[in-house]
Each structure stands twice: as C-alpha cells, then as structure tokens.
Motif scaffolding. Structure first.
Motif, mmCIF file in Angstrom:
data_model
loop_
_atom_site.group_PDB
_atom_site.id
_atom_site.type_symbol
_atom_site.label_atom_id
_atom_site.label_comp_id
_atom_site.label_asym_id
_atom_site.label_seq_id
_atom_site.Cartn_x
_atom_site.Cartn_y
_atom_site.Cartn_z
ATOM 1 N N VAL A 29 3.173 -4.050 -15.856
ATOM 2 C CA VAL A 29 3.810 -3.861 -14.488
ATOM 3 C C VAL A 29 5.223 -4.433 -14.148
ATOM 4 N N SER A 30 5.513 -5.548 -14.920
ATOM 5 C CA SER A 30 6.795 -6.352 -14.944
ATOM 6 C C SER A 30 7.703 -5.053 -15.584
ATOM 7 N N SER A 31 7.285 -4.740 -16.571
ATOM 8 C CA SER A 31 8.453 -3.786 -17.314
ATOM 9 C C SER A 31 8.706 -2.648 -16.393
ATOM 10 N N ILE A 32 7.834 -1.926 -15.776
ATOM 11 C CA ILE A 32 8.031 -0.914 -15.109
ATOM 12 C C ILE A 32 8.798 -0.886 -13.892
ATOM 13 N N SER A 47 -10.044 12.444 -11.742
ATOM 14 C CA SER A 47 -11.165 12.244 -11.241
ATOM 15 C C SER A 47 -10.487 11.351 -9.430
ATOM 16 N N ARG A 48 -9.371 11.140 -9.614
ATOM 17 C CA ARG A 48 -8.692 10.598 -8.620
ATOM 18 C C ARG A 48 -7.753 11.404 -7.923
ATOM 19 N N ALA A 49 -7.676 11.465 -6.543
ATOM 20 C CA ALA A 49 -6.620 11.973 -5.756
ATOM 21 C C ALA A 49 -5.310 11.392 -6.075
ATOM 22 N N PRO A 50 -4.112 11.948 -6.057
ATOM 23 C CA PRO A 50 -2.811 11.208 -6.174
ATOM 24 C C PRO A 50 -2.589 10.145 -5.200
ATOM 25 N N GLU A 51 -3.257 10.252 -3.905
ATOM 26 C CA GLU A 51 -3.060 9.243 -2.993
ATOM 27 C C GLU A 51 -3.754 7.790 -3.575
ATOM 28 N N LEU A 57 -2.127 1.694 -8.179
ATOM 29 C CA LEU A 57 -1.194 1.200 -8.845
ATOM 30 C C LEU A 57 -0.321 0.080 -7.812
ATOM 31 N N ARG A 58 -0.414 0.249 -6.799
ATOM 32 C CA ARG A 58 0.268 -0.529 -5.790
ATOM 33 C C ARG A 58 -0.693 -2.148 -5.808
#
Length: 330
Positions: A29-32, A47-51, A57-58
């Motif tokens: 997380v810190s690197s990104i 398996s998961r929608a982009p949303e 990720l948030r």
C-alpha cells in the motif's frame, strides 16, 4: 534513479502482489500510494466486479481507487466473446453474478441452462461452482457452444495457502468435452494492451507475482516486467523459468520499485558467485558483511542460469554463506 522513475504507468496484479485473501501484503500500500504514477489493476480473478475490487482496495488504504482503475479477466472475456459471436446471442455464464452482469452489459442474453441452446459458455472463477454448473457447461459445449475462459490460473493464493483456481475448474470441463477454451486473461497480452491504452501509457511496467501469467503476459505484450516474491512463483521457479517467463526485475516486494534498476536485474551481488556444472547450478562465495541474503544469491544465480544453453535440473551450494541463503529459497 529508481525503477519507478523509468516508467509512465504501473499495471499491477492483485492476488499475491497487492493483497492475499484481502489482506494487504507488506509494503504494497505505501509503495503504490507513493508512486505518483497512473495505474491499472489487471487481475485474472473474475469473481468480483470492478466496483467491488475498487472498494476492497480502498479498504486496505489505496484511497484513490475507483472502478476505472480495475480491469478484470471477466471484462476481457466478454470483450473476446463479443468479437466471436453476435451481440444478443445467448450465453451460459459459469461464474459469479457480477460476471453475468458484465455479459448482459456487453449485450448478451444470459441463460441458465444448456437446454436454452447458448452460443457460448463464459467461464470465470466462482467459489460456489459445483458439479451441476460444470456439467451444464459441458452439455452446452458438447452441443456446439463456443467456450471462453476468463483465465487459466490453476491456483488462487489466499491467506491459508493456494486454493483451487479457475484453470483447475476449466480443466474439468475440458476433460469432459475435449474442448480447450479461448482464454481472455493473462498470460495473453490483450489485457495489458487494453490497460496501457486506457492510461494513454507508452512505457508501462507490468508487475506481478506469477511467472506463468503476470510475467509471461507482460513479456508477450512487449513490456518490462517486475516480479515480486510475495505470491505464487518463488526462487526455484525463477531458476527454471523458460525465456518467455523471465522478468526484467526480481524484487522482494513492491518496496523495490524504489530501488536502483540495475540492482534488481540478474547479476553478481552480495559477494556470491555462480557456475554451471553439467546440469547443476552451483552457488558459492558470499559477503558476510552484507549478509547472505537469499535474493542476492538468486540474482547472482540467474545470470548464469538464464545464459545456459542446456537445462538445469539441480541447484547446489558450495559455501557456508550460499548454503544459508539457499535455506530460505522456496
């Protein structure tokens, strides 16, 4: 100079690279967040929608992530199918409801049975997939439906270890039908091309943990590739890697995006030496003041291993420090 300054975007894998079973991998997380580069998360997990992926990720601290930053293999599979069959065609989706929604949004009619005579089967990862769903897909394919897979990953890295991946489910359908699907995900280059185009990127860096998907896909797209040793592919996998699966950079974690580029490439490091003795890769030497770091021994070994014209079948240490380093290889 660091790796991050050499590129104009990052194309990041997720499972095994950014997180593992939803838990953020150390330094990711810190690197990104510090990169300052446009980025796209390019994932074989359908398996998961982009949303939903963006929300996840948030939740781990990648606060600026939206659905536009995510490209899944389910999206790519729908695009691939649209190039092969007419809009409005019936399709049977072996996957999650989000995959079914993507298929509908692509203009297809989603059906629930092989008896509805679908023109295609779209197959993506779904933890709930069982015998009945696999059999329905096989019936449709045996009746003439085209077969598309979101990806062919044999395993999926999770907190408890490597779980069954979509490719293992696909293998069951292929075994029953004799039909191998067209795969939309990595290691094909299509997702990388699409992600770079979406970012208007001319010099992207493809980042991932799997040699046979992330690295092979980035290489196939003609991009530089950055492998992190935080997921599926490990030290020995790199030694034995075929040319198509060899990364430009070998990193301990995403934190190495801020390392000097030359230090991450195959080459002599940490006082180690390597040579080829028949089919054996022999590692010796080592600088005790620098510490017998496993990754320094690896990069030293790879320079010789990848230059060899004959197959390597074994790796052996010929010094105490080399032996200590190899104890931590996997």
């Amino acid at each position: 100079m660091s790796v991050i300054t050499e590129y104009d975007s990052l194309l990041l894998d997720l499972d095994g690279t950014v997180y593992e079973g939803g838990r953020a991998i150390e330094h990711a997380v810190s690197s990104i967040n510090s990169s300052g580069l446009p980025l796209m998360y390019v994932t074989n997990n359908a398996s998961r929608a982009p949303e939903v992926v963006a929300e996840q990720l948030r939740d781990i601290g990648l606060d600026q992530t939206t659905a536009e930053h995510v490209m899944t293999s389910a999206q790519a599979a729908c695009q691939m199918a649209a190039e092969k069959i007419p809009v409005g065609s019936r399709v049977y989706v072996l996957g999650t409801e989000s995959f079914r929604d993507l298929a509908r949004n692509a203009g297809f009619e989603v059906v629930d049975s092989a008896d509805d005579q679908p023109q295609a089967v779209l197959h993506g990862h779904n933890p709930e997939t069982g015998w009945a769903q696999l059999s329905e897909a096989a019936l449709a394919i045996n009746a003439g439906a085209q077969y598309f897979a979101s990806n062919l990953d044999s395993t999926l890295p999770m907190e408890r270890g490597r779980h069954i991946g979509n490719g293992s489910m696909v293998a069951a359908v292929t075994h029953a039908t004799g039909v191998t699907p067209l795969s939309a995900g990595k290691p094909g280059p299509a997702m990388f091309y699409a992600a770079a185009a979406a970012l208007n990127s001319t010099k992207p860096l493809a980042v991932g943990d799997r040699l046979d998907t992330d690295i092979a896909g980035g290489n196939a797209a003609g991009m530089d590739t950055f492998q992190v040793l935080t997921g599926v592919s490990g030290f020995y996998d790199l030694v034995y890697a075929v040319p198509e699966q060899r990364p430009t950079y070998i990193a301990a974690s995403l934190q190495d995006l801020y390392s000097e580029p030359g230090s991450l490439r195959p080459g002599s490091q940490g006082g180690f030496k390597a040579l080829i003795d028949g089919a054996t890769l022999v590692i010796s030497g080592g600088d005790s003041s620098a510490g017998p770091t496993p990754i320094a021994a690896l990069r030293t070994a790879l320079e010789k291993a990848w230059a060899s014209t004959s197959p390597i079948t074994d790796v052996r240490a010929d010094s105490e420090l080399a032996a200590q380093a190899l104890k931590n290889w996997w």
